[in-house]
Design a protein around this motif. Structure first.
Motif: not given
Length: 254
Positions: A102-122
């Motif tokens: 997804a480019h910025l015009d289609q990107l959702s915060w949920a997509e960033i949050g999902r990656q961050t939850e595993t990377a940083v939260g994990g």
């Protein structure tokens, strides 16, 4: 305290396949006891444990769930000994195919949050589960897995790259806090690897372009990156913490 690799118990998150499996193999080769964490790759993780022998076992846990991580660490401690080394490699489901991202015009915060939850939260959940053991023995080694896209964002992997940039920040703040306990925290950042499940969708022409732009003239392999992870867990890196080592054949100079 100095511990050779052969005296260490190592927890590798997301180790059922791909880069994580290469890291697990590298530690097993050096005689370490290896805990292979997996979320969905049950068959692959168990096959890898069988391949590596009696000093390796597979352990299920979703690293985004603190209670599962705590239970996993307790199980590892009972069977292999409390982990001395954490390699946080777990990745939320992701495909390295720039045309499909997804480019910025289609990107959702949920997509960033999902990656961050595993990377940083994990990473946070694993560190919280291991901190008391690290403190009790005055020793610990933590290696997080990053990406050279933070320095060289050539494709629109906004969610993945943002999560890894946040993980780099967390790596450095953790290094500051845990240093007095005898714990080092470092990151190894790869480029596109030839080949993992995540990079299987990458067109061959992209690999060729990267190789042509890299001083060493080739795309880095999972085994090559895994050897750099060994360095940070070894006695030779005992005075190194809070650092980010880019392992991509010199494509990016950090």
């Amino acid at each position: 305290m100095i511990k050779p690799l052969s005296d260490q118990t190592v927890l590798v998150t997301g180790a059922g396949r791909g880069l994580g499996a290469a890291i697990a193999r590298a530690f097993a080769r050096e005689g370490a006891r290896v805990a292979i964490n997996y979320r969905n790759s049950d068959a692959a993780a168990r096959a890898l444990a069988e391949e590596l022998g009696p000093c390796a076992q597979a352990f299920h846990a979703d690293v985004t769930r603190p209670e599962e991580v705590a239970q996993m660490v307790a199980a590892i401690t009972d069977s292999l000994g409390a982990p001395d080394v954490l390699v946080h490699n777990a990745l939320a489901d992701f495909s390295f195919n720039g045309d499909a991202r997804a480019h910025l015009d289609q990107l959702s915060w949920a997509e960033i949050g999902r990656q961050t939850e595993t990377a940083v939260g994990g990473a946070l959940n694993c560190l919280q589960a291991l901190r008391d053991h690290f403190a009790a023995q005055g020793y610990g080694r933590v290696v997080t897995i990053g990406t050279n896209l933070v320095q060289n964002p050539v494709v629109p992997y906004h969610d993945y790259t943002t999560a890894k940039a946040a993980l780099l920040g967390f790596t450095r703040t953790a290094a500051k806090e845990l240093g007095p306990l005898g714990v080092t925290v470092n990151m190894v950042s790869g480029g596109l690897l030839r080949t993992t499940d995540a990079s299987a969708a990458t067109p061959e022409a992209v690999f060729d372009i990267i190789a042509s732009q890299t001083p060493l003239g080739q795309v880095t392999t999972p085994d090559e990156l895994a050897d750099a992870v060994l360095f940070f867990a070894s006695p030779w890196a005992r005075a190194v913490t809070g650092q980010n080592l880019v392992v991509d054949g010199g494509l990016v100079f950090d």
